[in-house]
Design an enzyme around this catalytic site. Structure first.
Site, PDB file in Angstrom:
ATOM      1  N   LEU A  22      33.020 -14.358  10.538  1.00  0.00           N
ATOM      2  CA  LEU A  22      32.380 -15.650  11.047  1.00  0.00           C
ATOM      3  C   LEU A  22      32.863 -15.702  11.722  1.00  0.00           C
ATOM      4  O   LEU A  22      32.209 -17.325  12.449  1.00  0.00           O
ATOM      5  CB  LEU A  22      32.510 -15.958   9.405  1.00  0.00           C
ATOM      6  CG  LEU A  22      32.034 -15.566   8.147  1.00  0.00           C
ATOM      7  CD1 LEU A  22      33.003 -16.230   6.711  1.00  0.00           C
ATOM      8  CD2 LEU A  22      30.581 -15.752   7.409  1.00  0.00           C
TER       9      LEU A  22
ATOM     10  N   ALA B  65      25.237  -8.251  -0.842  1.00  0.00           N
ATOM     11  CA  ALA B  65      24.337  -7.945  -0.933  1.00  0.00           C
ATOM     12  C   ALA B  65      24.378  -7.227   0.456  1.00  0.00           C
ATOM     13  O   ALA B  65      24.544  -8.142   1.430  1.00  0.00           O
ATOM     14  CB  ALA B  65      23.448  -8.622  -1.201  1.00  0.00           C
TER      15      ALA B  65
ATOM     16  N   ILE C 224      46.233 -16.157   2.536  1.00  0.00           N
ATOM     17  CA  ILE C 224      44.500 -16.596   3.026  1.00  0.00           C
ATOM     18  C   ILE C 224      43.558 -15.439   2.908  1.00  0.00           C
ATOM     19  O   ILE C 224      43.662 -14.956   2.466  1.00  0.00           O
ATOM     20  CB  ILE C 224      44.752 -16.535   4.347  1.00  0.00           C
ATOM     21  CG1 ILE C 224      45.388 -17.357   5.447  1.00  0.00           C
ATOM     22  CG2 ILE C 224      42.755 -16.817   5.100  1.00  0.00           C
ATOM     23  CD1 ILE C 224      45.881 -17.035   7.029  1.00  0.00           C
TER      24      ILE C 224
ATOM     25  N   LYS D  75      19.858  -0.912  -4.139  1.00  0.00           N
ATOM     26  CA  LYS D  75      19.727  -2.334  -3.978  1.00  0.00           C
ATOM     27  C   LYS D  75      17.747  -2.373  -2.792  1.00  0.00           C
ATOM     28  O   LYS D  75      17.501  -1.473  -1.791  1.00  0.00           O
ATOM     29  CB  LYS D  75      20.580  -3.885  -3.151  1.00  0.00           C
ATOM     30  CG  LYS D  75      19.109  -4.718  -2.462  1.00  0.00           C
ATOM     31  CD  LYS D  75      20.411  -5.632  -1.443  1.00  0.00           C
ATOM     32  CE  LYS D  75      18.797  -6.411  -0.862  1.00  0.00           C
ATOM     33  NZ  LYS D  75      20.116  -7.338  -0.105  1.00  0.00           N
TER      34      LYS D  75
ATOM     35  N   VAL E 148      32.247 -12.189   2.422  1.00  0.00           N
ATOM     36  CA  VAL E 148      30.379 -12.441   2.493  1.00  0.00           C
ATOM     37  C   VAL E 148      30.156 -11.715   2.202  1.00  0.00           C
ATOM     38  O   VAL E 148      29.785 -10.512   2.044  1.00  0.00           O
ATOM     39  CB  VAL E 148      30.726 -12.393   4.205  1.00  0.00           C
ATOM     40  CG1 VAL E 148      30.891 -13.942   4.998  1.00  0.00           C
ATOM     41  CG2 VAL E 148      30.717 -11.508   4.640  1.00  0.00           C
TER      42      VAL E 148
ATOM     43  N   PRO F 182      10.551  -5.779   0.243  1.00  0.00           N
ATOM     44  CA  PRO F 182      11.709  -4.411   0.011  1.00  0.00           C
ATOM     45  C   PRO F 182      11.852  -3.898   1.114  1.00  0.00           C
ATOM     46  O   PRO F 182      11.971  -4.693   2.646  1.00  0.00           O
ATOM     47  CB  PRO F 182       9.972  -3.502  -0.814  1.00  0.00           C
ATOM     48  CG  PRO F 182       8.869  -4.624   0.263  1.00  0.00           C
ATOM     49  CD  PRO F 182       8.858  -5.271   0.662  1.00  0.00           C
TER      50      PRO F 182
ATOM     51  N   SER G 129      46.627 -11.704   6.048  1.00  0.00           N
ATOM     52  CA  SER G 129      47.746 -12.879   5.216  1.00  0.00           C
ATOM     53  C   SER G 129      47.239 -12.672   3.959  1.00  0.00           C
ATOM     54  O   SER G 129      46.198 -12.560   3.883  1.00  0.00           O
ATOM     55  CB  SER G 129      48.108 -14.302   5.401  1.00  0.00           C
ATOM     56  OG  SER G 129      49.107 -14.654   4.886  1.00  0.00           O
TER      57      SER G 129
END
Lengths: 490, 500
Positions: free
Chosen positions: B332, B49, B41, B77, B46, B95, B38
């Site tokens: 999640l 990185a 929502i 990164k 999240v 690292p 939706s």
């Protein structure tokens, strides 16, 4: 910065475990730590329980002791091993070769055996694994050659161990130790002075008193060095090992042959100069005592292990720490791992709590994991009356083992735990060997057409077969190699 | 019977990663995949990185790296810089790569400890090329020969996860995934088996499936609201329970690392993307109010804020069964661990990989779910210990929160690791789990947890040989560094001019 660094390590026992430990320590200990070797003579008789077959990792292990393969082949009757041929195994009388092999190919991210399982569902009974394993095909023909560096031929996938006799290896390791400046004492233990878990000193029958910071006890099950309250697991069964040797003219075969019997198993191992015969009998399953043939050595043993082989400042190594039935390469494989674990944890001070806890944790993981593998040889419904087959020495109701077998039978997956001693290939071969079929296979194995799959498999089989035909018989290869080594090194 | 219908509930990073991963594998095998989301929502977005494993995910999908980086405004990164963790004023970089190289099979850090304990001033970081590169804001891709110091490291990305979801949506839709706009208001369960048969949307649309993937976020619409699976609360170990996040303009050159700065009642992240910087403050509301946390965050931004601060609420822990009946929770909905080590996206990826390997049939054998849960539990447990390490390997006791950690009784699995390290630099290893020994070395040494001794085998080589070898590694690292361009220049060159 450590408060009291250790200065002296004493190793007791003149069997394979003690000798391996001394040779390894001699290679890696820095100058500041003194090593004493007390060769008490009470341990070699159980060495036959290390079995006669080593895993491929033994090559590197011996190198780590400063012993090279040519030395082993020219000074002992060691031969090459491609694995073990199990015959009449279990209630279903299974017959397969459990060989040493590098990982099987992975096509499109799917493990090889899923493709075989796919074909199995199309035409049942048509999907044996052995045709695709170079080392099995070589073992079937009794041929051998060293795997080459080049990766693009089937022979490169072969891995090999050794057929060996522990007593002969004791001799070469002992000779190797003589090259270094280790203090060697030939004497037995009279008494041990300890307080709590800690050993202060050991008095020998020659009157000498050995005080050390750390003791390695490789004296076998009856050692006076083992703490009287040390707890052990197992030891519910009594078994007997019968061993004898028969000479022959030339090496016959390139794998151990192990045949199931009513109350255990019997094996023959082809060495350079003869066959080693080893039988294991579950005494509670044996109708009548058949021991005592001419020329046989027999010992009785109970598979068991210490819960905490390292207690205080003393580590128990070898058969005092664990005895397992030499059905697989586990006894020698685990001994190697015990020694490698020891050298990673050479104590840095007299406080050895961290070292002993970690050693014992890994020791128990290793032996538990090896038991899973052994357990998988027995986890089959048995209508046999024999105690050997009905109540094996390992726990077959173990959840980790059930998980492994359920996952394989349900979908061909090899569940892996941390740092298992046996590889996914070992497990796959064992499951196939035990006749475990799988309900499902990875659906991604359907992503190539059946024709293409059959083509690929046929090419693979042919390449392996051609290679196997070109390889020389074990005895001819060995003779050629030894002649070459002799010409080169004299 | 084979599963032919999959329904993914929820878009966002986990929903679209799952859709892309599954459609890549199952598109040709007659499996239909529907994703319901939706627009009303919001997504949490999240972990902007990532860990190096993400590259494998993209590679499996056949996503071109340059295109991916352009579209998600990604930067490279090399690791994470941790500030003020061991004590205020400290900083170190964790690292993606080893320190030095083993000598005679013995880990390099033992030799470094030998130098240190014999009075040599040697910085472990100087033996890590990715740390040196990160410190000087440089980057280049590792070359093909990983025996070379300048090639023996891993890298990940920092990206806009909203744009990543968009890219994966496009990928998924071209691989047969159908997207349905709507909000699930009802779930239909089989009265006997308890399996979910369908979800019903606000407009009455009914979506039936054999397998449901719950990517609905913290609420766990299927795994929790429908199946009442239960949640294992880890607040005792990781008590931070809120976060406030805001984006701001970047100042200065683009840096190839993420920063995590310890604060009075939690920690603050800083993630540099091509076009902006992501910031957030993860905190324990027992010791700081929402307003104060927001104030502290806003007052430490490096540039003007680009968005309104956004408040997030969570409870660390994991679902008791990440896979329950015919529902697999990914993202999640399955569990939450604070993004201190960029593990959120990684755990999503692990979930997808395990699901593909253990893909069920319509009879949903218990053994599939059991194995899935065993693997994911192990992943979560081991990440938890590693995160907790950051809070407890510290001398900090300057605030209530830090004093809380000082008094904590640690999980035995973590205590054993720290004891073995402290006494002799020994690392308890595992195979199944994301953080390998060098990561543990990075955090423990970086936070001043130094061993009292080291492996005696490291004494075998002479002082001269040791000094020669260590000098050589340092020299090679510096030489490789000199050849390495600035991160910003490399990135611009690599991805080319923007296409929009």
């Amino acid at each position: 910065m450590s408060l009291s660094p250790i200065n002296k390590i004493a190793v007791f026992g003149d069997g394979l475990a003690g000798l391996f430990a001394v040779a390894k320590l001699a290679e890696i200990l820095p100058d500041g730590i003194q090593l004493i070797f007390v060769e008490s003579q009470e341990t070699r008789q159980t060495d036959i329980l290390f079995g006669t077959v080593t895993p491929p990792s033994t090559y590197d292990f011996l190198l780590g002791l400063g012993i090279q393969e040519p030395k082993v082949l020219t000074s002992t009757n060691t031969s090459f091993s491609l694995g073990t041929h199990y015959k009449k195994w279990g209630p279903d009388k299974r017959n397969w070769i459990q060989s040493f092999h590098r990982p099987l190919p992975v096509y499109n991210g799917v493990a090889f055996h899923h493709y075989l399982m796919r074909l199995e569902q199309v035409s049942p009974g048509n999907s044996e694994l052995e045709s695709y394993i170079m080392s099995v095909q070589a073992a079937r023909r009794g041929v051998f050659a060293h795997p080459p560096e080049a990766k693009n031929i089937p022979l490169a996938d072969v891995a090999y161990g050794y057929h060996f006799l522990p007593e002969q290896w004791c001799q070469i390791v002992s000779a190797k130790i003589s090259d270094s400046n280790i203090e060697r004492i030939k004497s037995d233990i009279t008494s041990v002075a300890r307080h709590g878990d800690k050993i202060d000193s050991v008095t020998l029958s020659n009157g000498q008193i050995i005080a050390a910071d750390f003791f390695v006890n490789a004296l076998g099950a009856m050692s006076k060095l083992t703490h009287p309250d040390a707890e052990s697991l197992g030891a519910t069964k009594v078994m007997r090992a019968d061993n004898m040797f028969t000479a022959y003219e030339k090496i016959e075969g390139v794998c151990r042959v192990l045949t199931g019997t009513e109350s255990g198993w019997t094996s023959t191992t082809p060495l350079q100069d003869g066959l080693d015969h080893l039988s294991i009998t579950d005494l509670s399953a044996e109708a009548e005592n058949s021991a005592g043939k001419n020329g046989q050595r027999s010992i009785e043993f109970s598979p068991c292990r210490l819960k905490k082989p390292w207690l205080g400042n003393c580590l128990v190594l070898g058969h005092g720490a664990a005895i397992i039935e030499p059905l697989t390469t586990a006894p020698i494989l685990l001994l190697q791992r015990d020694i490698e674990r020891l050298v990673e944890l050479i104590p840095v001070s007299n406080d050895m709590r961290v070292e002993s806890r970690e050693y014992n944790r890994r020791f128990n993981d290793d032996y538990d994991h090896a038991d899973l593998f052994t357990g998988a040889f027995f986890a089959a419904k048995s209508d046999s009356q024999s105690a050997y087959w009905n109540s094996p020495t390992v726990d077959c109701s173990n959840l980790k083992l059930l998980n492994k077998i359920t996952q394989f039978e349900s979908r061909g997956i090899n569940v892996q735990y941390d740092y298992e001693p046996f590889s996914a290939e070992d497990w796959t071969m064992l499951h196939f060997g035990m006749g475990r079929s799988t309900e499902r296979y990875d659906p991604l194995a359907n992503s190539i057409s059946e024709d293409l799959l059959n083509d690929r498999l046929s090419q693979m089989r042919t390449a392996i077969e051609i290679m196997a035909r070109k390889m020389p018989p074990h005895h001819i290869y060995m003779a050629g190699l030894k002649k070459y080594l002799k010409d080169k090194h004299g | 019977m084979t599963i032919t219908r999959i329904c993914i509930l929820g878009g966002g990073t986990s929903g679209w990663m799952t859709a892309a991963g599954l459609s890549n594998k199952f598109n040709d095998l007659g499996v239909s995949i529907a994703l319901v989301e939706s627009d009303n929502i919001g997504t949490v977005g999240v972990g902007e990185a990532t860990l190096p494993h993400i590259r494998f995910f993209n590679k499996t999908l056949g996503i071109d790296e340059r295109e991916f980086m352009r579209e998600t405004r990604a930067t490279f990164k090399l690791g994470i810089e941790f500030c003020d963790w061991g004590k205020i004023g400290d900083s170190y970089i964790h690292p993606f790569g080893d320190y030095g190289e083993p000598i005679d099979g013995i880990d390099f850090h033992h030799f470094w400890l030998r130098l240190l304990q014999n009075g040599h001033k040697a910085r472990l970081d100087d033996f890590s090329y990715p740390i040196l590169a990160a410190e000087s804001g440089k980057f280049q891709l590792p070359g093909p020969n990983n025996l070379e110091i300048g090639s023996n490291f891993g890298y990940a990305y920092q990206f806009d996860s909203g744009l990543f979801a968009k890219l994966l949506r496009r990928y998924s839709e071209t691989h047969g995934v159908t997207r349905t706009e709507g909000k699930a208001v009802q779930t239909i369960q089989n009265p006997e088996s308890g399996l979910i048969e369908a979800i019903v949307l606000e407009d009455g649309t009914r979506i039936e499936a054999d397998l449901f993937i719950d990517c609905s976020g913290f609420r766990g619409v299927l795994i929790e609201q429908a199946l009442n699976t239960g949640y294992e609360d880890w607040s005792e170990w990781l008590p931070c329970n809120r976060a406030v996040a805001v984006q701001c303009e970047s100042a200065g050159p683009s840096l190839p690392y993420t920063r995590a700065t310890a604060r009075d009642a939690g920690w603050q992240w800083r993630i540099p993307l091509q076009h902006r910087t992501g910031n957030g403050y993860v905190y324990w509301n027992k010791y700081i109010s929402d307003d104060e946390a927001t104030h502290q965050l806003m007052s430490t931004l490096e540039g003007p804020a680009l968005t309104e601060p956004k408040q997030l609420y969570f409870k660390t822990g994991k679902r008791r069964k990440l896979w329950n009946k015919n529902v697999v929770s990914i993202g999640l909905s399955g569990g939450f661990l604070e993004p201190l080590e960029s593990t959120s996206i990684h755990l999503i990826q692990e979930g997808i990989t395990a699901l593909i390997e253990l893909f069920p049939d319509t009879d949903f054998q218990e053994s599939d779910a059991r194995e899935y849960n065993r693997r994911m539990d192990l992943n979560f447990d081991r990440v938890r210990d590693f995160l907790l390490l950051h809070y407890v390997a510290t001398q900090r006791d300057d605030t209530e929160m830090w004093r809380y950690f000082r008094q904590m009784t640690l999980p035995e699995s973590l205590q054993e690791k720290m004891d073995a390290w402290s006494s002799r630099g020994y690392l308890l290893r595992y195979e199944q789990g994301v953080f390998l020994p060098p990561s543990w070395v990075a955090v423990m040494t970086g936070q001043n947890l130094l061993p009292n001794s080291y492996d005696p085998r490291a004494n075998q080589i002479s002082n001269k040989v040791l000094l020669d070898k260590t000098m050589a590694i340092k020299r090679d690292s510096l030489a490789a560094l000199r050849q390495t361009p600035d991160h910003g220049d490399f990135l611009a060159n690599y991805i080319g001019p923007a296409h929009r």
